[in-house]
Motif scaffolding. Structure first.
Motif, PDB file in Angstrom:
ATOM      1  N   ILE A   4       0.866  -1.176   0.000  1.00 17.56           N
ATOM      2  CA  ILE A   4       0.000   0.000   0.000  1.00 17.56           C
ATOM      3  C   ILE A   4       0.901   1.224   0.000  1.00 17.56           C
ATOM      4  CG2 ILE A   4      -1.800   1.268   1.224  1.00 17.56           C
ATOM      5  CD1 ILE A   4      -2.502  -1.411   2.635  1.00 17.56           C
ATOM      6  N   GLU A   5       0.761   2.050  -1.036  1.00 18.44           N
ATOM      7  CA  GLU A   5       1.458   3.323  -1.059  1.00 18.44           C
ATOM      8  C   GLU A   5       0.527   4.340  -0.405  1.00 18.44           C
ATOM      9  OE1 GLU A   5       3.399   6.608  -4.090  1.00 18.44           O
ATOM     10  OE2 GLU A   5       2.432   4.828  -4.918  1.00 18.44           O
ATOM     11  N   VAL A   6       0.982   4.926   0.671  1.00 19.63           N
ATOM     12  CA  VAL A   6       0.199   5.903   1.419  1.00 19.63           C
ATOM     13  C   VAL A   6       0.763   7.286   1.130  1.00 19.63           C
ATOM     14  CG1 VAL A   6      -0.557   6.660   3.704  1.00 19.63           C
ATOM     15  CG2 VAL A   6      -0.248   4.216   3.236  1.00 19.63           C
ATOM     16  N   GLY A  18       0.506  -4.665   4.026  1.00 17.14           N
ATOM     17  CA  GLY A  18      -0.697  -4.939   4.799  1.00 17.14           C
ATOM     18  C   GLY A  18      -1.104  -6.389   4.656  1.00 17.14           C
ATOM     19  N   ALA A  19      -1.430  -7.026   5.759  1.00 22.51           N
ATOM     20  CA  ALA A  19      -1.910  -8.408   5.739  1.00 22.51           C
ATOM     21  C   ALA A  19      -3.329  -8.442   5.180  1.00 22.51           C
ATOM     22  CB  ALA A  19      -1.879  -8.996   7.139  1.00 22.51           C
ATOM     23  N   GLU A  30      -0.972   0.457  11.934  1.00 21.77           N
ATOM     24  CA  GLU A  30       0.079  -0.464  12.407  1.00 21.77           C
ATOM     25  C   GLU A  30       1.450  -0.091  11.853  1.00 21.77           C
ATOM     26  OE1 GLU A  30      -1.287  -4.426  11.483  1.00 21.77           O
ATOM     27  OE2 GLU A  30      -2.911  -4.281  12.940  1.00 21.77           O
ATOM     28  N   ALA A  31       1.475   0.579  10.704  1.00 22.40           N
ATOM     29  CA  ALA A  31       2.739   1.015  10.107  1.00 22.40           C
ATOM     30  C   ALA A  31       3.258   2.303  10.741  1.00 22.40           C
ATOM     31  CB  ALA A  31       2.567   1.197   8.607  1.00 22.40           C
ATOM     32  N   GLY A  32       2.493   2.869  11.663  1.00 19.64           N
ATOM     33  CA  GLY A  32       2.942   4.055  12.380  1.00 19.64           C
ATOM     34  C   GLY A  32       2.570   5.377  11.736  1.00 19.64           C
ATOM     35  N   VAL A  33       1.689   5.352  10.744  1.00 23.86           N
ATOM     36  CA  VAL A  33       1.228   6.588  10.124  1.00 23.86           C
ATOM     37  C   VAL A  33       0.144   7.162  11.030  1.00 23.86           C
ATOM     38  CG1 VAL A  33       0.187   7.624   8.069  1.00 23.86           C
ATOM     39  CG2 VAL A  33       1.758   5.669   7.833  1.00 23.86           C
ATOM     40  N   ASP A  34       0.469   8.260  11.712  1.00 24.98           N
ATOM     41  CA  ASP A  34      -0.463   8.768  12.724  1.00 24.98           C
ATOM     42  C   ASP A  34      -1.410   9.849  12.208  1.00 24.98           C
ATOM     43  OD1 ASP A  34       1.375  10.796  12.502  1.00 24.98           O
ATOM     44  OD2 ASP A  34       1.936  10.819  14.610  1.00 24.98           O
ATOM     45  N   GLU A  35      -1.343  10.206  10.923  1.00 20.18           N
ATOM     46  CA  GLU A  35      -2.281  11.187  10.367  1.00 20.18           C
ATOM     47  C   GLU A  35      -3.698  10.650  10.298  1.00 20.18           C
ATOM     48  OE1 GLU A  35      -1.268  12.719   6.552  1.00 20.18           O
ATOM     49  OE2 GLU A  35       0.373  13.902   7.333  1.00 20.18           O
ATOM     50  N   ALA A  94      -2.769  -6.473  -5.227  1.00 24.81           N
ATOM     51  CA  ALA A  94      -1.393  -6.622  -4.744  1.00 24.81           C
ATOM     52  C   ALA A  94      -0.732  -5.285  -4.444  1.00 24.81           C
ATOM     53  CB  ALA A  94      -0.561  -7.389  -5.765  1.00 24.81           C
ATOM     54  N   ARG A  95      -1.124  -4.237  -5.167  1.00 21.56           N
ATOM     55  CA  ARG A  95      -0.595  -2.886  -4.954  1.00 21.56           C
ATOM     56  C   ARG A  95      -1.738  -1.882  -5.037  1.00 21.56           C
ATOM     57  NH1 ARG A  95       4.616  -1.881  -4.783  1.00 21.56           N
ATOM     58  NH2 ARG A  95       4.302   0.306  -5.278  1.00 21.56           N
ATOM     59  N   CYS A  96      -1.700  -0.904  -4.179  1.00 19.17           N
ATOM     60  CA  CYS A  96      -2.706   0.154  -4.256  1.00 19.17           C
ATOM     61  C   CYS A  96      -2.098   1.454  -3.765  1.00 19.17           C
ATOM     62  CB  CYS A  96      -3.956  -0.203  -3.459  1.00 19.17           C
ATOM     63  SG  CYS A  96      -3.717  -0.295  -1.687  1.00 19.17           S
ATOM     64  N   ARG A  97      -2.779   2.545  -4.071  1.00 21.20           N
ATOM     65  CA  ARG A  97      -2.339   3.864  -3.606  1.00 21.20           C
ATOM     66  C   ARG A  97      -3.514   4.520  -2.897  1.00 21.20           C
ATOM     67  NH1 ARG A  97      -1.435   6.989  -8.156  1.00 21.20           N
ATOM     68  NH2 ARG A  97       0.414   5.731  -8.520  1.00 21.20           N
ATOM     69  N   ILE A  98      -3.246   4.950  -1.681  1.00 23.04           N
ATOM     70  CA  ILE A  98      -4.229   5.589  -0.814  1.00 23.04           C
ATOM     71  C   ILE A  98      -3.718   6.963  -0.428  1.00 23.04           C
ATOM     72  CG2 ILE A  98      -5.366   5.463   1.445  1.00 23.04           C
ATOM     73  CD1 ILE A  98      -6.302   3.243  -0.389  1.00 23.04           C
ATOM     74  N   ARG A  99      -4.541   7.981  -0.602  1.00 23.49           N
ATOM     75  CA  ARG A  99      -4.179   9.330  -0.161  1.00 23.49           C
ATOM     76  C   ARG A  99      -5.034   9.687   1.050  1.00 23.49           C
ATOM     77  NH1 ARG A  99      -1.664  13.674  -2.548  1.00 23.49           N
ATOM     78  NH2 ARG A  99      -1.577  12.510  -4.522  1.00 23.49           N
ATOM     79  N   ILE A 100      -4.415  10.144   2.102  1.00 25.17           N
ATOM     80  CA  ILE A 100      -5.167  10.541   3.289  1.00 25.17           C
ATOM     81  C   ILE A 100      -5.855  11.880   2.998  1.00 25.17           C
ATOM     82  CG2 ILE A 100      -5.031  11.151   5.734  1.00 25.17           C
ATOM     83  CD1 ILE A 100      -2.630   9.202   5.913  1.00 25.17           C
TER      84      ILE A 100
END
Length: 104
Positions: A4-6, A18-19, A30-35, A94-100
């Motif tokens: 996952i590209e965040v 990500g599982a 879980e990856a520590g991205v707190d935004e 298998a791959r995705c891009r997510i923008r907060i």
């Protein structure tokens, strides 16, 4: 596992794994991205895990009624808006891009 590209609010890019059995929200936290506040812990009751799905390898499940109602409360809703707590990593490919999304 899926990659996952965040994209953070300031445009930073972080690649995480990500599982399949967790939500996108859980994988990001879980990856520590707190935004991504996710104040309700994934119960679909707060919309603080609002994201934009920019790239996904699979057809996403449709919006549920609660998710749709919560997204309606955001001034930043777009046609790519989803709540990360309602997206399973296994549905993203298998791959995705997510923008907060910007914070309301």
């Amino acid at each position: 596992m899926a990659t996952i590209e965040v994209i953070t609010r300031d445009g930073g890019r972080i690649e995480i794994e990500g599982a399949a059995d967790v939500s996108v929200m859980e994988a990001i936290r879980e990856a520590g991205v707190d935004e991504l506040l996710a104040m309700c812990g994934g119960c679909c009751s707060c919309a603080t895990c609002h994201v934009y799905v920019e790239v996904a390898g699979e057809a996403l499940p449709p919006l549920g009624l609660d998710e749709d109602d919560l997204l309606d409360s955001s001034a930043y809703r777009t046609d790519r808006s989803r709540l990360a707590c309602q997206l399973a990593v296994r549905d993203m490919g298998a791959r995705c891009r997510i923008r907060i999304a910007p914070e309301d």
